[in-house]
Enzyme design. Sequence first.
Site, mmCIF file in Angstrom:
data_model
loop_
_atom_site.group_PDB
_atom_site.id
_atom_site.type_symbol
_atom_site.label_atom_id
_atom_site.label_comp_id
_atom_site.label_asym_id
_atom_site.label_seq_id
_atom_site.Cartn_x
_atom_site.Cartn_y
_atom_site.Cartn_z
ATOM 1 N N GLY A 1 91.292 65.583 -19.259
ATOM 2 C CA GLY A 1 90.819 66.118 -20.533
ATOM 3 C C GLY A 1 91.022 67.630 -20.645
ATOM 4 N N GLU B 1 94.403 68.062 -21.779
ATOM 5 C CA GLU B 1 94.449 67.562 -23.159
ATOM 6 C C GLU B 1 93.879 68.601 -24.135
ATOM 7 O OE1 GLU B 1 92.532 63.816 -21.983
ATOM 8 O OE2 GLU B 1 94.216 62.783 -22.923
ATOM 9 N N GLU C 1 94.176 60.779 -14.587
ATOM 10 C CA GLU C 1 93.269 59.685 -14.974
ATOM 11 C C GLU C 1 93.595 58.365 -14.275
ATOM 12 O OE1 GLU C 1 94.512 61.941 -16.987
ATOM 13 O OE2 GLU C 1 93.080 62.506 -18.538
HETATM 14 N N1 3HC Z 1 83.535 65.371 -13.612
HETATM 15 C C1 3HC Z 1 82.353 65.498 -12.978
HETATM 16 N N2 3HC Z 1 82.241 66.089 -11.774
HETATM 17 C C2 3HC Z 1 83.355 66.559 -11.203
HETATM 18 C C3 3HC Z 1 84.619 66.455 -11.810
HETATM 19 C C4 3HC Z 1 84.680 65.834 -13.088
HETATM 20 N N3 3HC Z 1 85.826 65.715 -13.739
HETATM 21 N N4 3HC Z 1 85.542 67.008 -11.001
HETATM 22 C C5 3HC Z 1 84.887 67.450 -9.922
HETATM 23 N N5 3HC Z 1 83.566 67.177 -10.034
HETATM 24 C C6 3HC Z 1 82.497 67.559 -9.109
HETATM 25 C C7 3HC Z 1 82.637 66.880 -7.755
HETATM 26 O O1 3HC Z 1 82.004 65.620 -7.760
HETATM 27 C C8 3HC Z 1 81.946 67.869 -6.855
HETATM 28 O O2 3HC Z 1 80.563 67.685 -7.027
HETATM 29 P P1 3HC Z 1 79.554 67.922 -5.793
HETATM 30 O O3 3HC Z 1 79.738 69.352 -5.380
HETATM 31 O O4 3HC Z 1 78.226 67.600 -6.358
HETATM 32 O O5 3HC Z 1 80.000 66.962 -4.720
HETATM 33 C C9 3HC Z 1 82.304 69.214 -7.470
HETATM 34 O O6 3HC Z 1 82.675 68.932 -8.819
HETATM 35 C C10 3HC Z 1 83.466 69.923 -6.792
HETATM 36 O O7 3HC Z 1 84.547 69.010 -6.694
HETATM 37 P P2 3HC Z 1 85.502 68.974 -5.405
HETATM 38 O O8 3HC Z 1 84.674 68.925 -4.181
HETATM 39 O O9 3HC Z 1 86.481 67.900 -5.643
HETATM 40 O O10 3HC Z 1 86.183 70.429 -5.524
HETATM 41 P P3 3HC Z 1 87.652 70.880 -5.164
HETATM 42 O O11 3HC Z 1 87.646 72.329 -5.422
HETATM 43 O O12 3HC Z 1 88.059 70.338 -3.835
HETATM 44 O O13 3HC Z 1 88.584 70.154 -6.250
HETATM 45 C C11 3HC Z 1 89.275 69.443 -8.442
HETATM 46 C C12 3HC Z 1 88.489 70.476 -7.602
HETATM 47 C C13 3HC Z 1 90.767 69.533 -8.128
HETATM 48 C C14 3HC Z 1 89.026 69.727 -9.890
HETATM 49 C C15 3HC Z 1 88.789 68.012 -8.069
HETATM 50 O O14 3HC Z 1 87.382 68.001 -8.161
HETATM 51 C C16 3HC Z 1 89.305 66.923 -8.980
HETATM 52 O O15 3HC Z 1 90.408 66.454 -8.784
HETATM 53 N N6 3HC Z 1 88.466 66.488 -9.928
HETATM 54 C C17 3HC Z 1 88.795 65.363 -10.791
HETATM 55 C C18 3HC Z 1 89.771 65.733 -11.856
HETATM 56 C C19 3HC Z 1 90.028 64.554 -12.740
HETATM 57 O O16 3HC Z 1 90.229 63.439 -12.309
HETATM 58 N N7 3HC Z 1 90.045 64.795 -14.044
HETATM 59 C C20 3HC Z 1 90.310 63.761 -15.006
HETATM 60 C C21 3HC Z 1 89.022 63.178 -15.432
HETATM 61 S S1 3HC Z 1 89.239 61.789 -16.477
HETATM 62 C C22 3HC Z 1 89.551 62.464 -17.998
HETATM 63 O O17 3HC Z 1 89.672 63.637 -18.131
HETATM 64 C C23 3HC Z 1 89.628 61.446 -19.132
HETATM 65 C C24 3HC Z 1 90.204 62.040 -20.345
HETATM 66 O O18 3HC Z 1 91.570 61.749 -20.422
HETATM 67 C C25 3HC Z 1 89.539 61.488 -21.562
#
Ligand code: 3HC
Length: 701
Positions: free
Chosen positions: A102, A105, A125
């Site tokens: 997102g 996006e 995603e």
């Molecule tokens: N939503 C909620 N919490 C999230 C999050 C998210 N998208 N991304 C990370 N977090 C949280 C983690 O759970 C963690 O929480 P905690 O400290 O309580 O355990 C904290 O943020 C830090 O995350 P990381 O330990 O993973 O931190 P890093 O610095 O190692 O990595 C990152 C950062 C690269 C952003 C990694 O967290 C990541 O890959 N996050 C997911 C990204 C993702 O998948 N985004 C797509 C979401 S789906 C979407 O957007 C749908 C849309 O198309 C409609």
Amino acid sequence: MAEFVRLQRHGAIALIIVDNPPVNALSQPVRQGLQQAFQAADADPEVLAVALVCEGNTFIAGADIKEFGKPPQAPSLPDVIDSIENSRKPSVAVIHGTALGGGLEVALGCHYRVARKDAKVGLPEVKLGLLPGAGGTQRLPRLAGVAKALDMIVSGQPIGAAEALEHHIVDELFEGDLVEAGLAYAQRLIDEGRGPRRTGEQSAGLEGADNAELIAAKHAEVAKRMRGLFSPLRCVAAVEAATKLPLAEGLKRERELFAECLQSPQRAALVHSFFAERQAGKIADLPADVKPRAVKSAAVIGGGTMGVGIALCFANAGIPVKLLEINEEALGRALQRARDTYGASVKRGSLTEEAMEQRLKRVEGVTDYAALADVDLVIEAVFEEMDVKRQVFERLDAVCKPGAILASNTSSLDLNQIAAFTQRPEDVVGLHFFSPANVMRLLEVVRGAKTSDEVLATAMAVGKQLKKVSVVVGVCDGFVGNRMVFQYGREAEFLLEEGATPQQVDGALRNFGMAMGPFAMRDLSGLDIGQAIRKRQRAELPADRDFPTVSDKLCEAGMLGQKTGAGYYRYEPGNRTPLENPDLAPMLDAASREKGLERRELDEQYIIERTIYALVNEGAKILEEGIAQRASDIDVIYLNGYGFPAFRGGPMFYADSVGLDQVLARVKALHARCGDWWKPAPLLEKLAAEGRTFSDWQPGQ
Ligand code: 3HC
Ligand code: NAI
């Protein structure tokens, strides 16, 4: 306006700042704040351009994953992005860190994009069982082309800023301060009279290639390579919609496909896997003020299969490492193996020659323990014999500086006994790597009875430095992963006695989603390992306990797996493809006969229950004994060390999703039929009776 999003005026520029630590996820207040800020800027006659920046380490890293599966709350992300794109004031997204999902996006909804040179952008995603649901599948191909968009959306892999520039996803790169860069770019938009340039109105990326062919090729690739996964084919369908439909209709189609993914059990399992991995790093009873020790240098004792792989992990992470062997000859072999391993990566093109030489320079071969006097951490990886471990740990205790951490890579020996060979058991910890150690992400961090909190915290920090997924486990035979896999492997072998072939069992488990079947796996690691474990267990367990015999028969015939050219399967020289081993059939017949069993056809469901529920029942015992902190830690171990399919969330999550009452009913039936290996774990009985799951269980409940 919500505090998560601030709006500042800098002359004619509206600066919108998102501030939602740790990763600026798009939770409801952020969506609302963004929409209000963009609408306010649009309505303000004095604002001529808008810059969007984020506080902290990263641009928006995506939707708030915690909201998935909960009732939706307005405004929806597509609506917010719609307001951004349709704004009359030109806007620029200023990307740093990772603009993911997102987040990207939102940036695509802005009219222009600049990225700091070290930034990354991506649509991950699919890794959560989803597809980009806020316009990503429609807007990205319009800029980057269908081929690139398909690659990014189906793989979920982010790309660097330079590549994003090359593919027209961003307009410019910058270095230095975000706000300065954003204001400067917005000012240029004003000065040059450039108005909104809406991504949805672009079409360059959709032209000039045979899109139908690209879609068909990706469809075929996904159907073959990502078999069993729900969302990747829907990713392709959504991009296909971008090539065929006007924006508004394409967005609608994307939304429908997104909703299908959101409802799928795979999405729930993959989101579980995401949070489970992050949860594993947290140690419930570790006081918050415990500080890890600095680890700036390391040593590995034993340059065999594991020792070399472990040394390479340190070299890869930029940490100098000494590799100790018993003599110059063994040392020479170990260093050559290190060079050969890197050499293979160079050959594949995943490592440059220069990087290889740089990394090899970090590995110093030694034969004298005196060379270890100054290192911060030593990992022992010598033969799996207590007496050899004793000799090594006594030497280490004598030469290593106070405060050095002494770790063992043992896979089955009692860590507390090893710790007792030293005068400093509090500094001893298990670091159980998986083979090949430089490739596998899993690290079991074994907490001995006397391991200090500081040493445990340091071991976890080292795991992070090495880019491993570290999970804390307690001392027991096989720790978590191998203790459970023993149950799994044994049951797989009993299935051979009941009438199955290795092909049938491996095939059923691959269909379930396992990366490899148990027999192909055993052939790979060598049948002699299991034989040694069975020998020990036969001596320890009640005499009436039944053991399978096929593996022993193969070992007696010198068929130890791939290394001897035959095991459960046969292998042509230089080829790892498993072929039928003609010598096996008489052994299977003999094994069945000896147990008085009539060989019969087994169905896939039975094969899966017999093996996977064996994992679950043992996992429940492990939880009760406190060997693992939480059920999701067991899942992390199985997902990262044993090829368990992420879309099923791990064995414990899988059991939860089947329903523990149903799992228990099958375990009880197998107990009645197959004997005491199947004694139901009391925790499984308790949770099933209470209608609960492993996921909602905590120690002491
Ligand atoms: N939503 C909620 N919490 C999230 C999050 C998210 N998208 N991304 C990370 N977090 C949280 C983690 O759970 C963690 O929480 P905690 O400290 O309580 O355990 C904290 O943020 C830090 O995350 P990381 O330990 O993973 O931190 P890093 O610095 O190692 O990595 C990152 C950062 C690269 C952003 C990694 O967290 C990541 O890959 N996050 C997911 C990204 C993702 O998948 N985004 C797509 C979401 S789906 C979407 O957007 C749908 C849309 O198309 C409609
Ligand atoms: P290996 O037999 O390949 O290597 C052991 C090496 O240790 C040999 O090179 C030997 O020369 C050296 N060595 C023996 N005694 C020594 C001493 N006193 N001082 C210095 N070096 C000495 O064994 P492998 O497979 O690497 O296993 C090592 C350890 O790792 C064992 O404890 C094993 O249980 C554990 N382990 C093995 C895994 C595997 O898949 N092979 C996986 C996880 C852990």
